[in-house]
Scaffold this motif. Structure first.
Motif, PDB file in Angstrom:
ATOM      1  N   SER A 100       0.860  -1.184   0.000  1.00 58.76           N
ATOM      2  CA  SER A 100       0.000   0.000   0.000  1.00 58.76           C
ATOM      3  C   SER A 100       0.901   1.240   0.000  1.00 58.76           C
ATOM      4  CB  SER A 100      -0.906  -0.003   1.232  1.00 58.76           C
ATOM      5  OG  SER A 100      -0.138   0.219   2.405  1.00 58.76           O
ATOM      6  N   PRO A 101       0.407   2.386  -0.479  1.00 56.91           N
ATOM      7  CA  PRO A 101       1.255   3.580  -0.571  1.00 56.91           C
ATOM      8  C   PRO A 101       2.027   3.929   0.705  1.00 56.91           C
ATOM      9  CG  PRO A 101      -0.784   3.957  -1.750  1.00 56.91           C
ATOM     10  CD  PRO A 101      -0.920   2.614  -1.076  1.00 56.91           C
ATOM     11  N   TRP A 102       1.352   3.914   1.872  1.00 57.02           N
ATOM     12  CA  TRP A 102       2.043   4.273   3.116  1.00 57.02           C
ATOM     13  C   TRP A 102       3.042   3.201   3.525  1.00 57.02           C
ATOM     14  CZ3 TRP A 102       1.726   9.010   5.448  1.00 57.02           C
ATOM     15  CH2 TRP A 102       0.715   9.858   4.986  1.00 57.02           C
ATOM     16  N   SER A 103       2.766   1.940   3.180  1.00 54.87           N
ATOM     17  CA  SER A 103       3.721   0.865   3.476  1.00 54.87           C
ATOM     18  C   SER A 103       4.922   0.923   2.534  1.00 54.87           C
ATOM     19  CB  SER A 103       3.043  -0.506   3.376  1.00 54.87           C
ATOM     20  OG  SER A 103       2.167  -0.710   4.457  1.00 54.87           O
TER      21      SER A 103
ATOM     22  N   PHE B  61      -3.644  13.191  -3.602  1.00 55.21           N
ATOM     23  CA  PHE B  61      -2.384  13.923  -3.430  1.00 55.21           C
ATOM     24  C   PHE B  61      -1.509  13.256  -2.376  1.00 55.21           C
ATOM     25  CE2 PHE B  61      -0.075  17.030  -0.803  1.00 55.21           C
ATOM     26  CZ  PHE B  61       0.846  17.487  -1.739  1.00 55.21           C
ATOM     27  N   LEU B  62      -2.117  12.893  -1.242  1.00 60.77           N
ATOM     28  CA  LEU B  62      -1.365  12.250  -0.160  1.00 60.77           C
ATOM     29  C   LEU B  62      -0.804  10.903  -0.597  1.00 60.77           C
ATOM     30  CD1 LEU B  62      -3.637  12.967   2.956  1.00 60.77           C
ATOM     31  CD2 LEU B  62      -1.344  13.880   2.539  1.00 60.77           C
ATOM     32  N   GLU B  63      -1.668  10.065  -1.210  1.00 61.04           N
ATOM     33  CA  GLU B  63      -1.252   8.713  -1.595  1.00 61.04           C
ATOM     34  C   GLU B  63      -0.160   8.756  -2.659  1.00 61.04           C
ATOM     35  OE1 GLU B  63      -2.746   5.808  -0.119  1.00 61.04           O
ATOM     36  OE2 GLU B  63      -3.559   7.326   1.202  1.00 61.04           O
ATOM     37  N   ILE B  64      -0.331   9.619  -3.672  1.00 65.71           N
ATOM     38  CA  ILE B  64       0.663   9.724  -4.744  1.00 65.71           C
ATOM     39  C   ILE B  64       1.987  10.252  -4.195  1.00 65.71           C
ATOM     40  CG2 ILE B  64       1.251  10.947  -6.887  1.00 65.71           C
ATOM     41  CD1 ILE B  64      -1.800  10.861  -7.544  1.00 65.71           C
ATOM     42  N   SER B  65       1.913  11.204  -3.274  1.00 68.39           N
ATOM     43  CA  SER B  65       3.132  11.780  -2.682  1.00 68.39           C
ATOM     44  C   SER B  65       3.919  10.733  -1.903  1.00 68.39           C
ATOM     45  CB  SER B  65       2.778  12.953  -1.760  1.00 68.39           C
ATOM     46  OG  SER B  65       2.152  13.988  -2.469  1.00 68.39           O
ATOM     47  N   VAL B  66       3.225  10.000  -1.005  1.00 74.35           N
ATOM     48  CA  VAL B  66       3.948   9.049  -0.155  1.00 74.35           C
ATOM     49  C   VAL B  66       4.471   7.862  -0.957  1.00 74.35           C
ATOM     50  CG1 VAL B  66       2.726   9.719   1.952  1.00 74.35           C
ATOM     51  CG2 VAL B  66       1.834   7.830   0.598  1.00 74.35           C
ATOM     52  N   VAL B  67       3.700   7.389  -1.949  1.00 77.80           N
ATOM     53  CA  VAL B  67       4.177   6.245  -2.738  1.00 77.80           C
ATOM     54  C   VAL B  67       5.360   6.664  -3.618  1.00 77.80           C
ATOM     55  CG1 VAL B  67       2.754   6.429  -4.847  1.00 77.80           C
ATOM     56  CG2 VAL B  67       3.362   4.185  -3.955  1.00 77.80           C
ATOM     57  N   SER B  68       5.364   7.909  -4.090  1.00 79.94           N
ATOM     58  CA  SER B  68       6.479   8.400  -4.907  1.00 79.94           C
ATOM     59  C   SER B  68       7.762   8.485  -4.087  1.00 79.94           C
ATOM     60  CB  SER B  68       6.143   9.777  -5.502  1.00 79.94           C
ATOM     61  OG  SER B  68       5.011   9.706  -6.339  1.00 79.94           O
ATOM     62  N   ILE B  69       7.639   9.028  -2.867  1.00 79.36           N
ATOM     63  CA  ILE B  69       8.812   9.131  -1.979  1.00 79.36           C
ATOM     64  C   ILE B  69       9.305   7.731  -1.603  1.00 79.36           C
ATOM     65  CG2 ILE B  69       9.637   9.922   0.277  1.00 79.36           C
ATOM     66  CD1 ILE B  69       7.513  12.187   0.055  1.00 79.36           C
ATOM     67  N   GLY B  70       8.363   6.849  -1.249  1.00 77.65           N
ATOM     68  CA  GLY B  70       8.722   5.484  -0.882  1.00 77.65           C
ATOM     69  C   GLY B  70       9.401   4.743  -2.006  1.00 77.65           C
TER      70      GLY B  70
END
Length: 215
Positions: free
Chosen positions: A53-56, A172-181
Motif C-alpha cells: 500500500s502507498p504508506w507501506s 495527493f497524499l497517496e501519490i506523494s507518499v508512494v512516490s517518496i517510498g
C-alpha cells in the motif's frame, strides 16, 4: 449492494461518540479486532512481494535506509502524521492511538512469521486476500467509531483547510507518499495497484458485512 453504501453503519457495539475513552468492552474488542485484521492485511501485502500500500511503500523505503523494522517505521510515520494534526485542529481518539500501535505490531509479526509464496500466482492470490483483509478490518474499525486513524485525520484536516474535494486531497497524499517510498527503494507493483483500486470496494464490503451481521 455493498458498493452503494454512503455512510458508516451504527450497530449495538458502536461508540456514541468518537472521543470516548471509556468504551464498552464489545466496542473496544471490535476496534482492536478490526485493527489487527487491517495490520495483518498490510503485512500480507508486503510479504506477497507484489507491491505494498502507498504508506507501506514509504515505510519500506525508509526502512531500507535506516536500521529499523517496517513496523517501527510505520509507527513513527503515524506519530509524525499526528503531529501534523496540531495545526489542522484535529483531535485524536482511542482508535487513533491504537491504530498507530496495533497496525505497526501486526505488520512486523506478519513479516516475521509469514513466508513469501515462491509461485507468482500464489503471490497474486495472497495480494488479493490481503486487500480484502485490510478492507474488512477497516470496516470493523470504522464502525466502532472511536476516532479516525492518523492518515484519515490528516486527510480530513487538509480537506477542511484547503476546501478541496476529499478525493483530490487523498489522491495527493497517496501519490506523494508512494512516490517518496518508491524513490527510497520501496516495492511498487501489481499489489500497489490492487490496493489503490480495491481498497474502496473492500472497505465498503466490510461495512456492509458488519451492518448485516449485527443489524
Amino acid at each position: 449492494m455493498f458498493l452503494k453504501i454512503k455512510k458508516i453503519p451504527s450497530v449495538n457495539w458502536s461508540s456514541d461518540k468518537p472521543y470516548n475513552f471509556k468504551p464498552k468492552f464489545s466496542t473496544f474488542f471490535f476496534l482492536c479486532f478490526g485493527l489487527m485484521l487491517f495490520g495483518l492485511g498490510e503485512g500480507l501485502l508486503i510479504v506477497s512481494f507484489t507491491g505494498a500500500s502507498p504508506w507501506s511503500v514509504l515505510a519500506q523505503g525508509i526502512s531500507l535506509n535506516v536500521n529499523l523494522s517496517i513496523g517501527t517505521i510505520t509507527f513513527l510515520i503515524s506519530v509524525a502524521v499526528l503531529i501534523l494534526w496540531i495545526p489542522l485542529g484535529q483531535k485524536p481518539g482511542m482508535g487513533t492511538i491504537l491504530n498507530a500501535i496495533i497496525i505497526a505490531l501486526m505488520i512486523d509479526l506478519c513479516i516475521k512469521f509469514v513466508p513469501t509464496p515462491s509461485n507468482y500466482l500464489y503471490q497474486l492470490i495472497l495480494a488479493i486476500i490481503s486487500v480484502i483483509t485490510v478492507g474488512i478490518g477497516g470496516g470493523i474499525y470504522l464502525v466502532s467509531n472511536l476516532g479516525a486513524g492518523p492518515r484519515d485525520g490528516l486527510m480530513i484536516g487538509l480537506q477542511k483547510k484547503t476546501n478541496l474535494p476529499v478525493a483530490a486531497v487523498r489522491a495527493f497524499l497517496e501519490i506523494s507518499v508512494v512516490s517518496i517510498g518508491w524513490y527510497l527503494g520501496g516495492t511498487v507493483g501489481v499489489g500497489t495497484l490492487l490496493f489503490a483500486f480495491g481498497i474502496g470496494p473492500c472497505v465498503a464490503l466490510g461495512l456492509y458485512l458488519v451492518g448485516k451481521i449485527f443489524d
